[in-house]
Design a protein around this motif. Structure first.
Motif, PDB file in Angstrom:
ATOM      1  N   PHE A  28       0.830  -1.200   0.000  1.00  0.00           N
ATOM      2  CA  PHE A  28       0.000   0.000   0.000  1.00  0.00           C
ATOM      3  C   PHE A  28       0.866   1.252   0.000  1.00  0.00           C
ATOM      4  CE2 PHE A  28      -2.136   3.433   2.283  1.00  0.00           C
ATOM      5  CZ  PHE A  28      -3.326   3.537   1.566  1.00  0.00           C
ATOM      6  N   LEU A  29       1.885   1.272   0.840  1.00  0.00           N
ATOM      7  CA  LEU A  29       2.778   2.428   0.918  1.00  0.00           C
ATOM      8  C   LEU A  29       3.417   2.722  -0.433  1.00  0.00           C
ATOM      9  CD1 LEU A  29       4.505   4.584   2.357  1.00  0.00           C
ATOM     10  CD2 LEU A  29       6.034   2.727   3.092  1.00  0.00           C
ATOM     11  N   ILE A  30       3.920   1.701  -1.093  1.00  0.00           N
ATOM     12  CA  ILE A  30       4.571   1.883  -2.390  1.00  0.00           C
ATOM     13  C   ILE A  30       3.574   2.374  -3.429  1.00  0.00           C
ATOM     14  CG2 ILE A  30       5.687   0.654  -4.298  1.00  0.00           C
ATOM     15  CD1 ILE A  30       7.025  -1.127  -2.127  1.00  0.00           C
ATOM     16  N   ARG A  31       2.377   1.767  -3.435  1.00  0.00           N
ATOM     17  CA  ARG A  31       1.353   2.184  -4.402  1.00  0.00           C
ATOM     18  C   ARG A  31       0.947   3.635  -4.171  1.00  0.00           C
ATOM     19  NH1 ARG A  31      -4.525   1.021  -4.466  1.00  0.00           N
ATOM     20  NH2 ARG A  31      -4.176  -0.165  -2.567  1.00  0.00           N
ATOM     21  N   TYR A  32       0.783   4.010  -2.908  1.00  0.00           N
ATOM     22  CA  TYR A  32       0.385   5.368  -2.557  1.00  0.00           C
ATOM     23  C   TYR A  32       1.440   6.365  -3.040  1.00  0.00           C
ATOM     24  CZ  TYR A  32      -2.147   8.763   0.343  1.00  0.00           C
ATOM     25  OH  TYR A  32      -2.903   9.813   0.783  1.00  0.00           O
ATOM     26  N   ALA A  33       2.706   6.094  -2.722  1.00  0.00           N
ATOM     27  CA  ALA A  33       3.785   7.008  -3.097  1.00  0.00           C
ATOM     28  C   ALA A  33       3.913   7.134  -4.610  1.00  0.00           C
ATOM     29  CB  ALA A  33       5.101   6.527  -2.496  1.00  0.00           C
ATOM     30  N   ARG A  34       3.826   6.027  -5.306  1.00  0.00           N
ATOM     31  CA  ARG A  34       3.939   6.068  -6.772  1.00  0.00           C
ATOM     32  C   ARG A  34       2.752   6.782  -7.403  1.00  0.00           C
ATOM     33  NH1 ARG A  34       6.348  -0.077  -7.750  1.00  0.00           N
ATOM     34  NH2 ARG A  34       8.560   0.510  -7.505  1.00  0.00           N
ATOM     35  N   THR A  35       1.590   6.651  -6.800  1.00  0.00           N
ATOM     36  CA  THR A  35       0.416   7.365  -7.311  1.00  0.00           C
ATOM     37  C   THR A  35       0.630   8.869  -7.221  1.00  0.00           C
ATOM     38  OG1 THR A  35      -1.089   5.559  -6.748  1.00  0.00           O
ATOM     39  CG2 THR A  35      -2.053   7.756  -6.969  1.00  0.00           C
ATOM     40  N   LEU A  36       1.118   9.347  -6.082  1.00  0.00           N
ATOM     41  CA  LEU A  36       1.412  10.775  -5.942  1.00  0.00           C
ATOM     42  C   LEU A  36       2.426  11.212  -6.987  1.00  0.00           C
ATOM     43  CD1 LEU A  36       1.717  11.158  -2.049  1.00  0.00           C
ATOM     44  CD2 LEU A  36      -0.274  11.624  -3.476  1.00  0.00           C
ATOM     45  N   ASP A  37       3.456  10.417  -7.185  1.00  0.00           N
ATOM     46  CA  ASP A  37       4.499  10.730  -8.156  1.00  0.00           C
ATOM     47  C   ASP A  37       3.920  10.804  -9.572  1.00  0.00           C
ATOM     48  OD1 ASP A  37       7.239  11.358  -8.383  1.00  0.00           O
ATOM     49  OD2 ASP A  37       7.785   9.307  -8.930  1.00  0.00           O
ATOM     50  N   ASP A  38       3.090   9.821  -9.912  1.00  0.00           N
ATOM     51  CA  ASP A  38       2.534   9.747 -11.260  1.00  0.00           C
ATOM     52  C   ASP A  38       1.554  10.881 -11.546  1.00  0.00           C
ATOM     53  OD1 ASP A  38       3.983   7.455 -11.705  1.00  0.00           O
ATOM     54  OD2 ASP A  38       2.317   6.086 -11.318  1.00  0.00           O
ATOM     55  N   TYR A  39       0.840  11.349 -10.521  1.00  0.00           N
ATOM     56  CA  TYR A  39      -0.198  12.357 -10.735  1.00  0.00           C
ATOM     57  C   TYR A  39       0.277  13.784 -10.522  1.00  0.00           C
ATOM     58  CZ  TYR A  39      -4.042   9.093 -11.490  1.00  0.00           C
ATOM     59  OH  TYR A  39      -4.885   8.147 -12.023  1.00  0.00           O
ATOM     60  N   PRO A 231      -9.827  18.983   0.913  1.00  0.00           N
ATOM     61  CA  PRO A 231     -10.953  19.044  -0.031  1.00  0.00           C
ATOM     62  C   PRO A 231     -11.878  17.831   0.043  1.00  0.00           C
ATOM     63  CG  PRO A 231      -8.861  19.592  -1.091  1.00  0.00           C
ATOM     64  CD  PRO A 231      -8.529  19.014   0.236  1.00  0.00           C
ATOM     65  N   ILE A 232     -13.166  18.115  -0.070  1.00  0.00           N
ATOM     66  CA  ILE A 232     -14.190  17.084  -0.223  1.00  0.00           C
ATOM     67  C   ILE A 232     -14.865  17.377  -1.557  1.00  0.00           C
ATOM     68  CG2 ILE A 232     -16.300  16.068   0.710  1.00  0.00           C
ATOM     69  CD1 ILE A 232     -15.379  17.017   3.491  1.00  0.00           C
ATOM     70  N   VAL A 233     -14.617  16.529  -2.542  1.00  0.00           N
ATOM     71  CA  VAL A 233     -14.933  16.841  -3.935  1.00  0.00           C
ATOM     72  C   VAL A 233     -15.894  15.812  -4.524  1.00  0.00           C
ATOM     73  CG1 VAL A 233     -13.933  17.238  -6.224  1.00  0.00           C
ATOM     74  CG2 VAL A 233     -12.624  17.825  -4.187  1.00  0.00           C
ATOM     75  N   PHE A 323       3.029  26.736  -1.895  1.00  0.00           N
ATOM     76  CA  PHE A 323       2.843  25.313  -1.634  1.00  0.00           C
ATOM     77  C   PHE A 323       1.395  25.097  -1.223  1.00  0.00           C
ATOM     78  CE2 PHE A 323       7.334  25.941  -1.131  1.00  0.00           C
ATOM     79  CZ  PHE A 323       7.932  24.746  -1.513  1.00  0.00           C
ATOM     80  N   ILE A 324       0.712  24.185  -1.902  1.00  0.00           N
ATOM     81  CA  ILE A 324      -0.668  23.845  -1.582  1.00  0.00           C
ATOM     82  C   ILE A 324      -0.702  22.387  -1.139  1.00  0.00           C
ATOM     83  CG2 ILE A 324      -2.992  23.525  -2.477  1.00  0.00           C
ATOM     84  CD1 ILE A 324      -2.283  26.442  -2.178  1.00  0.00           C
ATOM     85  N   SER A 325      -1.076  22.178   0.116  1.00  0.00           N
ATOM     86  CA  SER A 325      -1.177  20.823   0.647  1.00  0.00           C
ATOM     87  C   SER A 325      -2.640  20.403   0.656  1.00  0.00           C
ATOM     88  CB  SER A 325      -0.607  20.766   2.066  1.00  0.00           C
ATOM     89  OG  SER A 325      -0.825  19.480   2.628  1.00  0.00           O
ATOM     90  N   ILE A 326      -2.939  19.302  -0.003  1.00  0.00           N
ATOM     91  CA  ILE A 326      -4.313  18.797  -0.030  1.00  0.00           C
ATOM     92  C   ILE A 326      -4.300  17.302   0.272  1.00  0.00           C
ATOM     93  CG2 ILE A 326      -5.410  20.533  -1.478  1.00  0.00           C
ATOM     94  CD1 ILE A 326      -4.879  18.792  -3.904  1.00  0.00           C
ATOM     95  N   ARG A 327      -5.104  16.941   1.246  1.00  0.00           N
ATOM     96  CA  ARG A 327      -5.339  15.527   1.519  1.00  0.00           C
ATOM     97  C   ARG A 327      -6.773  15.375   1.967  1.00  0.00           C
ATOM     98  NH1 ARG A 327      -4.796  13.705   7.057  1.00  0.00           N
ATOM     99  NH2 ARG A 327      -4.174  15.395   8.457  1.00  0.00           N
ATOM    100  N   VAL A 336      -6.031  10.182  -5.615  1.00  0.00           N
ATOM    101  CA  VAL A 336      -6.221   9.888  -7.041  1.00  0.00           C
ATOM    102  C   VAL A 336      -7.124  10.936  -7.684  1.00  0.00           C
ATOM    103  CG1 VAL A 336      -7.237   8.257  -8.683  1.00  0.00           C
ATOM    104  CG2 VAL A 336      -5.806   7.414  -6.814  1.00  0.00           C
ATOM    105  N   ASP A 337      -8.233  11.255  -7.034  1.00  0.00           N
ATOM    106  CA  ASP A 337      -9.146  12.258  -7.582  1.00  0.00           C
ATOM    107  C   ASP A 337      -8.464  13.626  -7.697  1.00  0.00           C
ATOM    108  OD1 ASP A 337     -11.224  10.500  -7.908  1.00  0.00           O
ATOM    109  OD2 ASP A 337     -12.275  11.072  -6.071  1.00  0.00           O
ATOM    110  N   TYR A 338      -7.717  14.004  -6.688  1.00  0.00           N
ATOM    111  CA  TYR A 338      -7.012  15.288  -6.755  1.00  0.00           C
ATOM    112  C   TYR A 338      -6.036  15.306  -7.922  1.00  0.00           C
ATOM    113  CZ  TYR A 338      -8.521  15.712  -1.817  1.00  0.00           C
ATOM    114  OH  TYR A 338      -9.217  15.762  -0.640  1.00  0.00           O
ATOM    115  N   GLY A 339      -5.300  14.208  -8.073  1.00  0.00           N
ATOM    116  CA  GLY A 339      -4.315  14.156  -9.147  1.00  0.00           C
ATOM    117  C   GLY A 339      -4.930  14.159 -10.533  1.00  0.00           C
ATOM    118  N   ARG A 340      -6.062  13.502 -10.666  1.00  0.00           N
ATOM    119  CA  ARG A 340      -6.731  13.431 -11.971  1.00  0.00           C
ATOM    120  C   ARG A 340      -7.414  14.746 -12.340  1.00  0.00           C
ATOM    121  NH1 ARG A 340      -9.944   7.614 -11.601  1.00  0.00           N
ATOM    122  NH2 ARG A 340      -8.231   6.269 -12.324  1.00  0.00           N
TER     123      ARG A 340
END
Length: 356
Positions: A28-39, A231-233, A323-327, A336-340
């Motif tokens: 999960f950690l690896i997938r999460y980090a790579r998702t942030l990187d990719d997006y 954000p709640i989107v 710097f904008i921090s969003i989680r 994923v939604d934020y990145g997309r």
């Protein structure tokens, strides 16, 4: 364009779906980090808590599985001597090819600090933080041995042979107290703020810049501002508000029966005070999530469609946030939604505004 920050979580546990005593889920950690990187997230914060995982180890794992994502290591000065921290951070910086930032936390709760043996007053904690930053910078920037003899640290002939890739490492601090503004304005590269209305955020930025000016910093060398929001989107504003109320119900249910300490830190007190003025402020800034969690950490929500939230975040960039921090509250899926959708739309808005 601003830099975009998230948090990387080492477990699937979240505020909506907590998993008590969850251990690290490496996949999960690896997938999460790579998702942030990719997006297109540029940074991820590895938070610190007296009872939680070691940020350096988590940060090293993130750096090893990503290409561009910068790792922000949260660190409390009472936990690691500055000479040790200087080497550890520079080591991680070399391993990651210069992708390290350190976020230094003076400590906003006496009880939390005491859990790891720190009994200094808040004023003393900030004075120690000032020493800590000065020692880190000297250890990174000079190969010459040096001594230190202050109320908080004492050593002789310390030499650091572990150099950061860019000769230094960006230092971030945060807070909303006079001490935080003074130390951050004087020494920080980045200053972190929690989500407040635009008017109050501008007032805080002005305070930080005034302290930087007072310390003799050039206007081009002021701290870069970091603003954190939740954000709640959804596809439409109406759907987003329905989602927000479901989120609030879950937060309240998960908090039922728990006793929250009255927050000591100025940032939480400010959020709770602003919450008394009304549930919604500015375009879509929503405060019931603040009161439901007793303002523990960054807890101010932004509610709306992709367009509403992107425009709201762009407002902070136009105000001066670099710097904008969003989680979110559903950590991975929200990222994923934020990145997309959110990050690309913010970039479009700012590019459109920049057109002559």
């Amino acid at each position: 364009m601003p830099s975009f920050i998230s948090l990387t979580f080492p477990t699937p546990s979240s505020e909506l779906h907590p998993i008590p005593n969850a251990g690290i889920d490496t996949d999960f950690l690896i997938r999460y980090a790579r998702t942030l990187d990719d997006y297109g997230f540029t940074h991820t914060l590895v938070p610190y808590d007296s009872s939680s995982f070691d940020p350096f180890t988590i940060g090293a794992t993130i750096a090893s599985v990503t290409k561009n994502l910068k790792v922000i290591i949260a660190l409390r000065p009472n936990t690691v001597p500055p000479t040790v921290a200087a080497k550890a951070l520079a080591t991680l910086d070399q391993l990651s090819h210069g992708r390290v930032v350190v976020h230094l936390i003076a400590g906003g709760s006496d009880a939390e600090q005491a859990r790891e043996g720190d009994f200094l007053s808040k004023e003393k904690r900030y004075a120690r933080l000032e020493d800590y930053i000065l020692i880190l910078r000297r250890a990174w920037e000079s190969a010459d041995p040096f001594d230190w003899d202050s109320e908080f640290f004492r050593f002789k002939e310390f030499t650091n042979r572990v150099r950061p890739v860019q000769k230094t490492i960006p230092v971030s601090v945060g807070g909303s107290s006079d001490e935080a503004y003074r130390i951050g304005g004087k020494l920080a590269d980045i200053f972190g703020l929690w989500g407040e209305p635009l008017k109050e955020t501008k007032e805080q930025i002005d305070r930080i810049y005034a302290e930087a000016d007072k310390a003799g910093r050039d206007p081009t060398d002021r701290p870069k501002i970091w603003v954190s929001l939740r954000p709640i989107v959804a596809e439409t504003d109406e759907l987003a508000w329905a989602k927000a109320h479901r989120t609030l119900d879950a937060l309240k249910a998960n908090a039922a029966g728990k006793k929250f300490e009255a927050p000591q830190n100025a940032g939480s007190q400010r959020l709770l005070d602003i919450a008394t003025r009304g549930e919604v402020q500015d375009r879509a800034l929503w405060y019931p999530t603040v009161t439901a969690t007793n303002a523990r950490g960054a807890s101010t929500a932004l509610v709306g469609s992709i367009e509403t939230v992107a425009q709201s975040l762009a407002d902070y960039v136009k105000l001066g946030a670099e710097f904008i921090s969003i989680r979110g509250y559903d950590n991975y899926n929200d990222a994923v939604d934020y990145g997309r959708y959110i990050l690309p739309r913010i970039k479009e808005i700012l590019a459109e505004d920049a057109q002559p």
